[in-house]
Design an enzyme around this catalytic site. Structure first.
Site, PDB file in Angstrom:
ATOM      1  CD  GLU A 403       5.004-120.472 -89.160  1.00  0.00           C
ATOM      2  OE1 GLU A 403       5.380-121.104 -88.168  1.00  0.00           O
ATOM      3  OE2 GLU A 403       5.713-120.340 -90.185  1.00  0.00           O
ATOM      4  CG  HIS A 432     -10.541-148.694 -90.488  1.00  0.00           C
ATOM      5  ND1 HIS A 432     -11.581-149.589 -90.422  1.00  0.00           N
ATOM      6  CD2 HIS A 432     -10.234-148.555 -91.802  1.00  0.00           C
ATOM      7  CE1 HIS A 432     -11.872-149.992 -91.647  1.00  0.00           C
ATOM      8  NE2 HIS A 432     -11.085-149.386 -92.504  1.00  0.00           N
ATOM      9  CE  LYS A 537      11.378-119.255 -83.612  1.00  0.00           C
ATOM     10  NZ  LYS A 537      11.782-118.521 -84.799  1.00  0.00           N
TER      11      LYS A 537
HETATM   12  O1  LIG Z   1      14.255-121.565 -91.536  1.00  0.00           O
HETATM   13  P1  LIG Z   1      14.362-121.068 -90.144  1.00  0.00           P
HETATM   14  O2  LIG Z   1      14.771-119.640 -90.060  1.00  0.00           O
HETATM   15  O3  LIG Z   1      15.269-121.951 -89.327  1.00  0.00           O
HETATM   16  O4  LIG Z   1      12.931-121.121 -89.480  1.00  0.00           O
HETATM   17  C1  LIG Z   1      12.234-122.321 -89.324  1.00  0.00           C
HETATM   18  C2  LIG Z   1      10.786-122.049 -89.075  1.00  0.00           C
HETATM   19  O5  LIG Z   1      10.621-121.254 -87.920  1.00  0.00           O
HETATM   20  C3  LIG Z   1       9.611-120.308 -88.144  1.00  0.00           C
HETATM   21  O6  LIG Z   1      10.209-119.070 -88.316  1.00  0.00           O
HETATM   22  C4  LIG Z   1       8.703-120.179 -86.981  1.00  0.00           C
HETATM   23  O7  LIG Z   1       8.167-121.411 -86.647  1.00  0.00           O
HETATM   24  C5  LIG Z   1       8.929-120.761 -89.408  1.00  0.00           C
HETATM   25  O8  LIG Z   1       8.240-119.757 -90.032  1.00  0.00           O
HETATM   26  C6  LIG Z   1      10.075-121.286 -90.157  1.00  0.00           C
HETATM   27  O9  LIG Z   1       9.691-122.076 -91.225  1.00  0.00           O
END
Ligand SMILES: O=P(O)(O)OC[C@H]1O[C@](O)(CO)[C@@H](O)[C@@H]1O
Length: 624
Positions: A403, A432, A537
Site C-alpha cells: 500500500e 512443501h 471503494k
Molecule cells: O482505519 P480505517 O479508516 O477504517 O481504514 C482501514 C484501511 O483502509 C485503507 O484506508 C485502505 O485500504 C487502509 O489504508 C486502512 O488501513
C-alpha cells in the site's frame, strides 16, 4: 492477575542482556558478539557460522560458480567462493547488540559500485526522513505530517501538545487495560464477572498489526482471548459470533477505524450490535472505539455512551498504526508488554537514524530491495519466517509495503507504476508448497528469511535423535533452503532475532516501517497515501447504488396488476443503465442466491432468457 506494571512495564527482557549501547554497530571492526554467548556458543559461535558457510559451498554445483547465464548482465557474478562469501558475510553483517538483531545482506549480490552510486540518493532519503521526523508535511497529497516514529519516542514530536497527546493516550490505554484485566471494569451481565474476550472489528491497517502481534506474542492463556472481524463477509462474522457463544456477554468489542467510515468495519459493527440485541445484551457497556476525533464512529460511540474511546491521530497512517492505540490496546488486553514493544521500536528507530548506509539496517534493507528489484519492483519479496508465531508477518508486511510503494505516479507527477510485491507464509512449511518453484522455476523474486535463534523457552528442549532437536531441523531447513536458493542464483536477506518477544517484534515493525519510508524516497514516491484504494471503494459504492435502482424498478413492476416480470434488458433500460446490463445480471443472480424477495424465471446459464419480479410489492419508498 496481571497488574498494570505487568502489562505495561518497560523492564528489559531477561533474554536480552544489555551490553553496549545500541549505537555502536561496526561489524567490521569487532568480533561478532552474540548476547548470552556462553549459553549460545554452540549455535552461534563463529565456528558454527563458518560451518554453515561450508555447507553452502558444498551445495553449489561447480557449473553454477562459473557462469550465471540466466541473470541479467549487471547481476552476473553472485559470489560463490566459500571463503569470499564468508568475507562478504562478515563485512556486511549488521548487528544491533541491545536488540540481539542481525541483518545479513551477503546473499544479495549488490556491488561496491552500486552502493557508491546509490549514496547520493540515500543521503537525500535520510534528509527527507529527518524532515519527516521533525514534522514536515511528508504526505503532500493529503497535506499531513507523518508521525508514527513519535509514538515510541514522544519527546521527538515537533509540538508539545502532540507529545502530551501520545503520553496521555498511552497512560489511558495502560489504565483501561489494567482495569479490564483486573476486573475493575466489568461487563454488566456476565456470570464470569469479568471480560474474557476481545472482539476486534477493523480492516487493513486497523486489523493486520493487531492480528500479527496477537499471533506472535499472546501468551497461551491470555487474560483476554482475542478474535477478529476483518471483513464484510457475513458467514465470517457469523462464525466469529458463534464461536463466542454465551461468552459474548463477557466480550469487549473494540471497533477500530481511523476514518471511522470504512464500510466493512461499519457492517461488522452493525452485525455485532444485532447479535448483542438478540442476546439481550447492552452493546454500549461493552463497546470501545479507536478512531479519529469527531469521525462518524467517534460520534456514534459518544452519543451511544460506549464504555471507552481512544484516539487515532491524523498524523498516523493505518498501516503504520501498530504502536498507536490501534495495536497497543488489543495487545495490552492480551497481557503483552506494550512498553517493551515501544522500547524495541524506539531502539530500532534510533539505529535507523544513522546516515551511514552499512550501519543503518533499514537503509540496508532498502538497498537490497532496490538492487534485487532494479528499483522498479521487477522481483517479488517472499517473506519466510521460520517460526510459527510469526506466520502473519508476511501478511502484515504485504499491506505495509504494497500500500505504501504501489503507486502510479512519482512525486513529480511522472507515471512510474511503482511497487514491490510481498507474499509468504512460513518455513519450513512452505518447503512443501512453493519452494520448488522458487528453487527451479520462474526467477521473479528474492527471499527474506526471518530466523529466530531461540527454539523454545529454556528447559523445554529435548533431543529427538542423538544430538538433534526438533528446532535443529527447523534451523537446518532454513539454512538448507537459503543455500540451495543461492546456489541457483536466488538472492536472499536474513533477519535474525534471538527470540520472539515484545521487544523484538517492536523492532521488526520499526525496521520495516523505516525501510519502506527510505525505499519510497529512493524511488521518489509518496509512501503515505493510498489513492488507488479509493477507485475500488467508489466502484463498490456504485454497485450498491445500482442494486437499489434495480430493486426500485422491480418493485414498481411487481406492484402492477398483474405483476410484470422484466427481462434483463428491460431492467437495464428502466434503470437508465443499459451499459451496465452485465452488472445488473450479477446483482440479480446474487440476490436470487440469497433468498431475497426476488423471483428469477429462466436459466441462469442463459441470461437472456431470464425474467425477474419481486415476490411481494413493497408499497412504501423503501427502495426509492
Ligand atoms: O482505519 P480505517 O479508516 O477504517 O481504514 C482501514 C484501511 O483502509 C485503507 O484506508 C485502505 O485500504 C487502509 O489504508 C486502512 O488501513
Amino acid at each position: 492477575m496481571a497488574s498494570i506494571s505487568g502489562l505495561c512495564s518497560s523492564s528489559s527482557n531477561k533474554f536480552i542482556p544489555k551490553t553496549t549501547p545500541a549505537s555502536s554497530f561496526s561489524p567490521r571492526k569487532e568480533s561478532i558478539a552474540f548476547p548470552n554467548r556462553s549459553k549460545f556458543v554452540d549455535r552461534c559461535s563463529d565456528r558454527a557460522l563458518a560451518l554453515s558457510v561450508q555447507s553452502v559451498a558444498r551445495d553449489i554445483p561447480a557449473s553454477l560458480s562459473k557462469t550465471n547465464d540466466a541473470l541479467p548482465k549487471e547481476k552476473k557474478g553472485l559470489e560463490k567462493d566459500g571463503r569470499a562469501l564468508w568475507g562478504r558475510y562478515v563485512d556486511w553483517l549488521y548487528q544491533h547488540k541491545e536488540l540481539g538483531l542481525y541483518l545479513d545482506v551477503s546473499r544479495i549480490g549488490f556491488t561496491d559500485e552500486f552502493v557508491e552510486e546509490m549514496e547520493l540518493k540515500f543521503q537525500a532519503a535520510f534528509r527527507a526522513m529527518e524532515g519527516l521526523e521533525k514534522g514536515a508535511i511528508a504526505n503532500p497529497d493529503e497535506g499531513r505530517m507523518v508521525g508514527h516514529y513519535w509514538l515510541r519516542s514522544p519527546k521527538l514530536a515537533p509540538k508539545s501538545f502532540l507529545r502530551l497527546q501520545i503520553e496521555n493516550t498511552l497512560e489511558a490505554i495502560c489504565k483501561f487495560a489494567d482495569d479490564v484485566v483486573s476486573g475493575k471494569i466489568k461487563p454488566p451481565s456476565s456470570p464470569e464477572g469479568r471480560f474474557t474476550h476481545v472482539l476486534s472489528v477493523g480492516i487493513g491497517g486497523s486489523a493486520l498489526g493487531p492480528q500479527f502481534v496477537a499471533e506472535a506474542l499472546a501468551p497461551d492463556n491470555p487474560p483476554l482471548k482475542i478474535r477478529f472481524i476483518d471483513n464484510t463477509d457475513p458467514a465470517g462474522i457469523d462464525h466469529q459470533i458463534a464461536q463466542l457463544g454465551p461468552e459474548l456477554a463477557s466480550t469487549l468489542v473494540i471497533v477500530i477505524s481511523k476514518s471511522g467510515g470504512t464500510p466493512e468495519t461499519r457492517n461488522g459493527l452493525l452485525e455485532v450490535q444485532k447479535a448483542f440485541r438478540e442476546a439481550g445484551l447492552e452493546f454500549a457497556k461493552q463497546g470501545v472505539a479507536i478512531t479519529q476525533e469527531n469521525s462518524l464512529l467517534d460520534n456514534t460511540a459518544r452519543i451511544e455512551g460506549w464504555l471507552a474511546r481512544f484516539p487515532m491521530f491524523d498524523w498516523v497512517g493505518g498501516r503504520t498504526s501498530e504502536m498507536s492505540a490501534v495495536g497497543l490496546l488489543p495487545a495490552a488486553l492480551q497481557g503483552i508488554d506494550i512498553k517493551e514493544m515501544l522500547a524495541g521500536a524506539a531502539l530500532m528507530d534510533e539505529a535507523n537514524r544513522t546516515t551511514v548506509v552499512r550501519n543503518n539496517p533499514a537503509a540496508l534493507l532498502a538497498l537490497c530491495w532496490y538492487w534485487a528489484s532494479d528499483g522498479v519492483g521487477s522481483k517479488d519479496m517472499v517473506v519466510l519466517p521460520y517460526k510459527d508465531s510469526l506466520l502473519l508477518f508476511s501478511r502484515y508486511l504485504q499491506q505495509l509495503v504494497m500500500e505504501s510503494l504501489g503507486k502510479e505516479f512519482d512525486l513529480d507527477g511522472n507515471r512510474v507504476n511503482q511497487g514491490l510485491t510481498v507474499y509468504g507464509n512460513k518455513g519450513s512449511t512452505d518447503q512443501h508448497a512453493y519452494i520448488q518453484q522458487l528453487r527451479e522455476g520462474v526467477h521473479n523474486f528474492f527471499v527474506t528469511f526471518i530466523e529466530v535463534l531461540r527454539d523454545r523457552p529454556p528447559g523445554h528442549d529435548w533431543e529427538l535423535e542423538p544430538g538433534v532437536t526438533c528446532g535443529d531441523y527447523l534451523f537446518g531447513m532454513l539454512q538448507g533452503t537459503r543455500s540451495a536458493l543461492y546456489a541457483n542464483n536466488r538472492e536472499s536477506i536474513t533477519v535474525t532475532v534471538q527470540e520472539v518477544t515484545p521487544r523484538s517484534v517492536g523492532a521488526l515493525v520499526a525496521l520495516y516501517e523505516r525501510a519502506v519510508g527510505i525505499y519510497a524516497s529512493l524511488v521518489n514516491i509518496n509512501a503515505y497515501h493510498q489513492p488507488g484504494v479509493e477507485a475500488g471503494k467508489k466502484a463498490a459504492g456504485e454497485v450498491l447504488a445500482l442494486q437499489k435502482r434495480v430493486l426500485a424498478v422491480l418493485n414498481e413492476a411487481s406492484c402492477k396488476e398483474p405483476v410484470e416480470p422484466l427481462t434483463l434488458d428491460e431492467v437495464a433500460e428502466r434503470c437508465h443503465a443499459p451499459e451496465n446490463i452485465e452488472m445488473i445480471y450479477k446483482i440479480i443472480a446474487h440476490m436470487a442466491a440469497n433468498d431475497r424477495a426476488l423471483i428469477a424465471e429462466g436459466s441462469c446459464g442463459s441470461p437472456r432468457s431470464i425474467k425477474v419480479f419481486l415476490g411481494e410489492c413493497i408499497v412504501d419508498d423503501l427502495y426509492a
